[in-house]
Design an enzyme around this catalytic site. Sequence first.
Site: not given
Length: 529
Positions: A78, A123, A218
């Site tokens: 992402h 992811d 992230s």
Amino acid sequence: MIRRFTCLLGFVCALALIAPAAHAAPAEVGARIVGGTDAAAGSWPSFARLSIYKPTTDLTYLCGGTLITPTIVLTAAHCAADAQAARSVVFIGGGSTDGSPPSIAWSSSTVHPNYNDENLQYDVALVTLATASTATPMPLIAPAQDALLAVPATLAVAGYGRTSTDGSTSTTLIEVTTLPFVADATCAAAYTTAGYAYSTATMICAGSDASDSCNGDSGGPLTLSIAGVRTLVGDVSWGPSSGCASAGLPGVYGRISAFRPWIAVMLAQPTNATVTNAGSAVTVTWSHASATPAQAPLTFVVAEASTSATTAADATSATLTVTSGGPKTISISAVSGTYTKAVTWAGTPTPTRAPAVSARLLEDPVVGAALTVDATSDDPWAEALTYQWTRAGIAIAGATSATFTPTAADAGVSLGVVVSARNGVGVGTATATSTELAVLKPTLATRTLIVRGSPKVGRFLYLARPAVRGYPTPQASHQWFRNGRALKDKTRAFYRVTAADRGQRIACRITLTNSAGSTRIRSAAVTID
């Protein structure tokens, strides 16, 4: 579901997620370490801080990542999805954002093909750097080591993200080195109850209400010490909408062991392919980087047209048998699990030896009948075959095709042919020689036979010996005739005239025979006195 990345503009960037109806409302994108402390200088040499520009939002985002080869950074999908490589950079190592190491430009990024933007399964993404980093890459957990991820394992995480849900991002690298691992079943039950989609196959959980990753983290590393070596086991992915360090809802990370087959294929893309041939056996050789320890099982499939070969694990060569010449396109595919990535090589193989040539004569030599050689070269890329016919081992001028018709001059002589093929290494030759000498059907130098002797009763007639050609030496047989009718038992080379022959016309037929055939000629008749 909150993606744990953040903008570099001082505020959190939100992404609208289309979550399944049964799930909680989507949450913000971004993360930073909660409950951590400043990381010691140099303690995370493979940590990557990513500044990612996305033209879809016209914003630049902060994400973490991990250097896993000198030119590859692993981060969250992402983070890398929709990124514009030309306006994105990476900083390798920790330290302050105010005095960062020099940035390294992106070359490209690849998102896992199974990445799901709604539930964040798979992811993970790989960023290729424009120039290699000199930092030490971090090893990845292998699928066989997945059992080490169990309670009470203690993990570590680092990042520049927020220190609380509503806090600001950090200017220094923050770490938590005592992050508790949360069992899959526990995490799955907690998130399912809270209305989130959690996959034990592609995700792991770690953290508590006292320590967690957060917005801005992230893609950053979640690590476990394996045999004393800090090893990447997860990448920061998402957390609950209630915020970072939420009671009963630990942070969620991508499960690196589940991504290893895909990573292996991406890292081991064959390079520097060379193609050689020894005859029709084509050997393809390549190199690939086993960039991280405990590589996932990796094989290669090498294919050309309908011919292919599958290698053993971690091989760097394969051999195919290719029967036709001309330029070839050969694919070399790295395969691990269900993932495949291929490169192609096009061109003509480079020979490693001269061609091997075989030759044989299809017929026994006969004067006047075409003699054919069946010849082959085992190198499909060699030059066209050349031929040189020989008579008693000496080249016959002008006899340079695949067929040769012996002449009378060749009768009784051994005939052969030398066949050659040339490639870039040298010339291969083969010689085919007749086991039989060239044969010639009997012939006469003249078409007229003359009966000699005295045509009188009691005297003898005979044929003048004709000039005969043929090989092997022809055998002669005779038949005498009276007035055109064969005379019984009159088959000698001479004939004694009897009273019954007076006034009759006597002639002789000679038959010349050898293994090549036979020839018959009848003489002119003489009248007996």
